[in-house]
Design a protein around this motif. Structure first.
Motif, PDB file in Angstrom:
ATOM      1  N   VAL A  83       0.641   7.832   6.360  1.00 38.10           N
ATOM      2  CA  VAL A  83       1.966   6.812   6.093  1.00 38.10           C
ATOM      3  C   VAL A  83       2.683   6.994   7.437  1.00 38.10           C
ATOM      4  O   VAL A  83       2.917   8.125   8.217  1.00 38.10           O
ATOM      5  CB  VAL A  83       3.032   7.411   5.368  1.00 38.10           C
ATOM      6  N   PHE A  88       0.789   2.099   5.885  1.00 35.95           N
ATOM      7  CA  PHE A  88      -0.168   2.677   5.001  1.00 35.95           C
ATOM      8  C   PHE A  88      -1.527   2.626   5.329  1.00 35.95           C
ATOM      9  O   PHE A  88      -2.138   1.535   5.706  1.00 35.95           O
ATOM     10  CB  PHE A  88      -0.065   2.187   3.591  1.00 35.95           C
ATOM     11  N   LEU A 132      -5.100   6.969  -0.262  1.00 37.28           N
ATOM     12  CA  LEU A 132      -4.364   6.916   0.987  1.00 37.28           C
ATOM     13  C   LEU A 132      -4.448   8.194   1.713  1.00 37.28           C
ATOM     14  O   LEU A 132      -4.594   9.501   1.153  1.00 37.28           O
ATOM     15  CB  LEU A 132      -2.911   6.748   0.790  1.00 37.28           C
TER      16      LEU A 132
END
Length: 337
Positions: free
Chosen positions: A42, A153, A39
């Motif tokens: 966000v 995400f 990731l």
């Protein structure tokens, strides 16, 4: 994903950005994404349209005390985004006291890895960007509560672990196994859309495991009988049978565990430990002697590819298994005394 926290947790990822997750202001959401992902972003935001109402469930959580205000202006003014790969950290929280607020704040402690903390948030859309990290758990906390519609995400790179399981290999007859050979290459991606390059020094590993068996199914399949027991069935018949339904206590056919089984439906699937070996200890180098039992006709392989680098990955190009006929078939003889 599994989501805990304030009310409306499952509405945070329902794809509807026109409705708030809850009519009341929220203060925390925790996300279990299921497995580690690379990731680097966000995003969360309130609805673009709509106004506040007086139907918020818990008045102590409603920061906005007036109805008719634009929802898009009621976003949280403070937030912290934190992440973790630790299951225990995800499940550890504070009771936050008693009552409804204590229940909602059970998972309100920030994780050790703070992605970003903003105590003066002044934009409708919170777009939190950071260097790509392997994360499974993400937690949002809002010291000043607010209303949001969605949490998104984003990421790039390769998963830290990949598993591949082969089909069954039929040797035609029981055989002795020799060595396991495989061709494994390591690559690194220089960037999105660019051609990957060979990099044998990247921290990417492969582990191979094998198991051998006497028949063509490592598992035993069952179908429910007329009296509620289970009979062994072929995999083909099992796949044709309807799946077991879910039920609740009091409904016809309910059994402990929350499922009810009717005759002819699918039953349990168990490992055939009588005819199949367990998975072998991992092979970490090509050319090692196979550790699965000899004298078996069938064999199966699986590979675990792991990488500690976001932009490095491995590719298993080929796999070969040495084998030879048994030295002798079983012999039965009599001994005279």
């Amino acid at each position: 994903p599994w989501i805990y926290g304030s009310r409306g947790q499952f509405l945070t990822v329902d794809g509807d950005d026109t409705q708030p997750t809850d009519v009341a202001a929220v203060d925390t959401y925790s996300f279990d994404l299921g497995f580690m992902l690379p990731l680097n972003r966000v995003v969360f935001f309130p609805p673009e349209t709509g106004r506040t109402t007086s139907s918020g469930g818990n008045a102590s959580l409603v920061r906005v005390g007036t109805t008719g205000l634009l929802l898009k202006d009621q976003y949280p003014r403070q937030y912290t985004v934190s992440g973790s790969t630790n299951e225990r950290e995800f499940l550890t929280g504070t009771s936050g006291g008693g009552g409804a607020r204590g229940d909602l704040r059970r998972f309100a402690n920030d994780f050790d890895f703070i992605v970003e903390s903003n105590l003066n948030h002044s934009k409708r859309i919170a777009d939190v960007r950071f260097d790509t990290e392997f994360l499974r758990f993400v937690r949002l906390t809002f010291p000043l509560t607010g209303i949001i519609a969605e949490v998104e995400f984003y990421g790039e790179g390769f998963l830290p672990q990949t598993r591949w399981v082969s089909q069954l290999f039929d040797m035609g007859e029981p055989v002795n196994f020799g060595r396991l050979h495989y061709d494994f290459e390591v690559y690194r991606s220089p960037g999105f859309g660019l051609e990957p390059e060979l990099d044998p020094h990247a921290d990417v590993r492969v582990e191979m495991e094998l198991r051998s068996g006497r028949d063509d199914s490592p598992q035993i399949h069952h179908i429910i009988t007329e009296i509620g027991t289970e009979d062994v069935a072929s995999e083909k018949d099992y796949n044709r049978a309807p799946s077991t339904n879910r039920s609740t206590p009091g409904e016809q056919g309910f059994v402990a565990g929350g499922s009810f089984a009717l005759p002819g439906q699918q039953g349990a699937i168990l490992d055939d430990v009588e005819n199949w070996s367990f998975w072998s200890a991992p092979h970490t180098s090509s050319g090692e002697e196979i550790r699965s039992p000899d004298g078996r006709q069938f064999v199966q392989a699986r590979a675990f590819i792991t990488s500690s680098e976001v932009f490095a990955y491995g590719r298993l190009n080929s796999l070969s298994i040495e084998f030879s006929p048994l030295l002798a078939d079983p012999v039965v003889a009599e001994v005279a005394l």
